[in-house]
Design a protein around this motif. Structure first.
Motif, PDB file in Angstrom:
ATOM      1  N   SER A  72       0.826  -1.220   0.000  1.00  0.00           N
ATOM      2  CA  SER A  72       0.000   0.000   0.000  1.00  0.00           C
ATOM      3  C   SER A  72       0.857   1.265   0.000  1.00  0.00           C
ATOM      4  O   SER A  72       0.350   2.361   0.234  1.00  0.00           O
ATOM      5  N   GLU A  73       2.143   1.096  -0.269  1.00  0.00           N
ATOM      6  CA  GLU A  73       3.077   2.232  -0.193  1.00  0.00           C
ATOM      7  C   GLU A  73       3.454   2.768  -1.573  1.00  0.00           C
ATOM      8  O   GLU A  73       3.728   1.988  -2.490  1.00  0.00           O
ATOM      9  N   VAL A  74       3.477   4.088  -1.704  1.00  0.00           N
ATOM     10  CA  VAL A  74       4.168   4.706  -2.837  1.00  0.00           C
ATOM     11  C   VAL A  74       5.630   4.765  -2.397  1.00  0.00           C
ATOM     12  O   VAL A  74       6.030   5.613  -1.604  1.00  0.00           O
ATOM     13  N   ASN A  75       6.399   3.801  -2.862  1.00  0.00           N
ATOM     14  CA  ASN A  75       7.723   3.532  -2.301  1.00  0.00           C
ATOM     15  C   ASN A  75       8.793   4.477  -2.848  1.00  0.00           C
ATOM     16  O   ASN A  75       9.710   4.858  -2.110  1.00  0.00           O
ATOM     17  N   GLN A  76       8.692   4.838  -4.130  1.00  0.00           N
ATOM     18  CA  GLN A  76       9.670   5.749  -4.731  1.00  0.00           C
ATOM     19  C   GLN A  76       8.970   6.601  -5.777  1.00  0.00           C
ATOM     20  O   GLN A  76       8.140   6.093  -6.537  1.00  0.00           O
ATOM     21  N   LEU A  77       9.349   7.876  -5.847  1.00  0.00           N
ATOM     22  CA  LEU A  77       8.849   8.770  -6.895  1.00  0.00           C
ATOM     23  C   LEU A  77       9.980   9.722  -7.265  1.00  0.00           C
ATOM     24  O   LEU A  77      10.403  10.530  -6.413  1.00  0.00           O
ATOM     25  N   TYR A  78      10.448   9.605  -8.461  1.00  0.00           N
ATOM     26  CA  TYR A  78      11.571  10.434  -8.915  1.00  0.00           C
ATOM     27  C   TYR A  78      11.317  10.932 -10.329  1.00  0.00           C
ATOM     28  O   TYR A  78      10.931  10.152 -11.204  1.00  0.00           O
ATOM     29  N   VAL A  79      11.579  12.219 -10.525  1.00  0.00           N
ATOM     30  CA  VAL A  79      11.455  12.838 -11.834  1.00  0.00           C
ATOM     31  C   VAL A  79      12.793  13.515 -12.137  1.00  0.00           C
ATOM     32  O   VAL A  79      13.395  14.123 -11.233  1.00  0.00           O
ATOM     33  N   CYS A  80      13.272  13.418 -13.371  1.00  0.00           N
ATOM     34  CA  CYS A  80      14.558  14.047 -13.695  1.00  0.00           C
ATOM     35  C   CYS A  80      14.442  15.559 -13.515  1.00  0.00           C
ATOM     36  O   CYS A  80      13.355  16.129 -13.595  1.00  0.00           O
ATOM     37  N   SER A  81      15.560  16.221 -13.284  1.00  0.00           N
ATOM     38  CA  SER A  81      15.518  17.644 -12.899  1.00  0.00           C
ATOM     39  C   SER A  81      14.827  18.490 -13.961  1.00  0.00           C
ATOM     40  O   SER A  81      14.079  19.418 -13.633  1.00  0.00           O
ATOM     41  N   GLN A  82      15.020  18.152 -15.255  1.00  0.00           N
ATOM     42  CA  GLN A  82      14.412  18.962 -16.331  1.00  0.00           C
ATOM     43  C   GLN A  82      12.887  18.832 -16.352  1.00  0.00           C
ATOM     44  O   GLN A  82      12.211  19.710 -16.901  1.00  0.00           O
ATOM     45  N   ALA A  83      12.350  17.762 -15.788  1.00  0.00           N
ATOM     46  CA  ALA A  83      10.895  17.528 -15.843  1.00  0.00           C
ATOM     47  C   ALA A  83      10.188  17.943 -14.557  1.00  0.00           C
ATOM     48  O   ALA A  83       8.969  17.808 -14.456  1.00  0.00           O
ATOM     49  N   ARG A  84      10.937  18.466 -13.582  1.00  0.00           N
ATOM     50  CA  ARG A  84      10.271  18.892 -12.344  1.00  0.00           C
ATOM     51  C   ARG A  84       9.474  20.171 -12.624  1.00  0.00           C
ATOM     52  O   ARG A  84       9.858  20.988 -13.457  1.00  0.00           O
ATOM     53  N   GLY A  85       8.370  20.317 -11.943  1.00  0.00           N
ATOM     54  CA  GLY A  85       7.524  21.497 -12.132  1.00  0.00           C
ATOM     55  C   GLY A  85       6.686  21.434 -13.403  1.00  0.00           C
ATOM     56  O   GLY A  85       6.045  22.416 -13.770  1.00  0.00           O
ATOM     57  N   SER A  86       6.650  20.283 -14.070  1.00  0.00           N
ATOM     58  CA  SER A  86       5.970  20.187 -15.375  1.00  0.00           C
ATOM     59  C   SER A  86       4.663  19.403 -15.335  1.00  0.00           C
ATOM     60  O   SER A  86       3.984  19.297 -16.356  1.00  0.00           O
ATOM     61  N   GLY A  87       4.351  18.798 -14.187  1.00  0.00           N
ATOM     62  CA  GLY A  87       3.147  17.955 -14.113  1.00  0.00           C
ATOM     63  C   GLY A  87       3.441  16.473 -14.283  1.00  0.00           C
ATOM     64  O   GLY A  87       2.544  15.637 -14.120  1.00  0.00           O
ATOM     65  N   VAL A  88       4.674  16.122 -14.602  1.00  0.00           N
ATOM     66  CA  VAL A  88       5.024  14.701 -14.770  1.00  0.00           C
ATOM     67  C   VAL A  88       4.866  13.951 -13.449  1.00  0.00           C
ATOM     68  O   VAL A  88       4.300  12.847 -13.403  1.00  0.00           O
ATOM     69  N   ALA A  89       5.340  14.552 -12.372  1.00  0.00           N
ATOM     70  CA  ALA A  89       5.238  13.889 -11.059  1.00  0.00           C
ATOM     71  C   ALA A  89       3.771  13.698 -10.680  1.00  0.00           C
ATOM     72  O   ALA A  89       3.394  12.654 -10.120  1.00  0.00           O
ATOM     73  N   ALA A  90       2.932  14.682 -11.003  1.00  0.00           N
ATOM     74  CA  ALA A  90       1.498  14.565 -10.685  1.00  0.00           C
ATOM     75  C   ALA A  90       0.881  13.400 -11.448  1.00  0.00           C
ATOM     76  O   ALA A  90       0.074  12.635 -10.901  1.00  0.00           O
ATOM     77  N   ALA A  91       1.261  13.239 -12.731  1.00  0.00           N
ATOM     78  CA  ALA A  91       0.724  12.129 -13.532  1.00  0.00           C
ATOM     79  C   ALA A  91       1.164  10.789 -12.942  1.00  0.00           C
ATOM     80  O   ALA A  91       0.383   9.831 -12.877  1.00  0.00           O
ATOM     81  N   LEU A  92       2.412  10.713 -12.486  1.00  0.00           N
ATOM     82  CA  LEU A  92       2.917   9.457 -11.928  1.00  0.00           C
ATOM     83  C   LEU A  92       2.217   9.094 -10.623  1.00  0.00           C
ATOM     84  O   LEU A  92       1.854   7.934 -10.406  1.00  0.00           O
ATOM     85  N   ILE A  93       2.023  10.077  -9.746  1.00  0.00           N
ATOM     86  CA  ILE A  93       1.407   9.720  -8.458  1.00  0.00           C
ATOM     87  C   ILE A  93      -0.084   9.447  -8.629  1.00  0.00           C
ATOM     88  O   ILE A  93      -0.643   8.574  -7.949  1.00  0.00           O
ATOM     89  N   LEU A  94      -0.719  10.132  -9.559  1.00  0.00           N
ATOM     90  CA  LEU A  94      -2.136   9.855  -9.830  1.00  0.00           C
ATOM     91  C   LEU A  94      -2.290   8.415 -10.341  1.00  0.00           C
ATOM     92  O   LEU A  94      -3.187   7.678  -9.916  1.00  0.00           O
ATOM     93  N   ASP A  95      -1.407   8.019 -11.224  1.00  0.00           N
ATOM     94  CA  ASP A  95      -1.417   6.636 -11.736  1.00  0.00           C
ATOM     95  C   ASP A  95      -1.233   5.645 -10.583  1.00  0.00           C
ATOM     96  O   ASP A  95      -1.952   4.647 -10.494  1.00  0.00           O
ATOM     97  N   ALA A  96      -0.292   5.940  -9.697  1.00  0.00           N
ATOM     98  CA  ALA A  96      -0.048   5.033  -8.556  1.00  0.00           C
ATOM     99  C   ALA A  96      -1.280   4.955  -7.668  1.00  0.00           C
ATOM    100  O   ALA A  96      -1.694   3.867  -7.251  1.00  0.00           O
TER     101      ALA A  96
END
Ligand code: COA
Length: 157
Positions: A72-96
């Protein structure tokens, strides 16, 4: 932003995102002994072992971020520095969150390094609640490494 399963051919690139992101976010906050254990090779091994639970964003063989769930854990979430602040992390955690919910998990949790303010802000704006400070046994080499962390939780339904 499409989120998809990771491919074995992407392990090296994903390990590099994890290695660079770990240093960006954690090196100044966490004990030096833990940094010694966080090698590129160690991240590649952990990704390979968990490959069927790794979801990625970005083109085939050019991933820009990943999320790994464990129980039940979101164990790791990492986005490359160029993609931070772009919504990529939001898409990944929503998927999780969607995947955990579909598996019947009522409440997800994650650990965040104490003082990782960018990650904390990100989780809080996505509806995660900091429930306290706990000692987590982090995966490290062939054993574990105890670390005090912020625990976050989010009800999924
Ligand atoms: C954590 C991570 C996945 C978040 O993704 P992101 O794309 O950077 O997140 P966002 O930009 O959407 O949100 C970050 C928020 O923190 C804010 N922020 C940036 N630096 C900050 C700081 N030093 N203190 C507080 N807030 C900060 C940003 O302004 C943004 O808030 P806003 O949308 O209200 O302006 C990404 O930064 C990352 O991969 N970091 C390195 C690895 C890591 O820390 N992973 C998490 C481990 S628990």
């Amino acid at each position: 932003m499409t989120v998809r399963d990771a491919e074995a051919s992407e392990i090296h690139q994903l390990a590099k995102i994890w290695f660079d992101g770990w240093r960006d976010a954690h090196a100044r906050l966490l004990p030096e002994e833990l940094a010694w254990l966080r090698t590129l090779e160690s991240f590649a091994q952990r990704l390979m072992a968990a490959l069927d639970r790794v979801r990625v964003a970005g083109p085939a063989d050019a991933p820009i971020g990943f999320c790994l769930t464990k129980g039940s854990e979101v164990n790791q979430l990492y986005v490359c520095s160029q993609a931070r602040g772009s919504g990529v992390a939001a898409a990944l955690i929503l998927d999780a969150e969607r995947r955990l919910s579909a598996e019947g998990v009522p409440k997800a949790w994650l650990a965040c390094a104490i003082g990782n303010e960018r990650a904390a802000r990100f989780y809080e704006k996505r509806g995660w609640i900091r429930t306290g400070t706990v000692i987590e046994q982090l995966e490290a080499g062939s054993g574990t490494f105890p670390l005090e962390v912020w625990r976050y939780e989010k009800p999924l339904r």
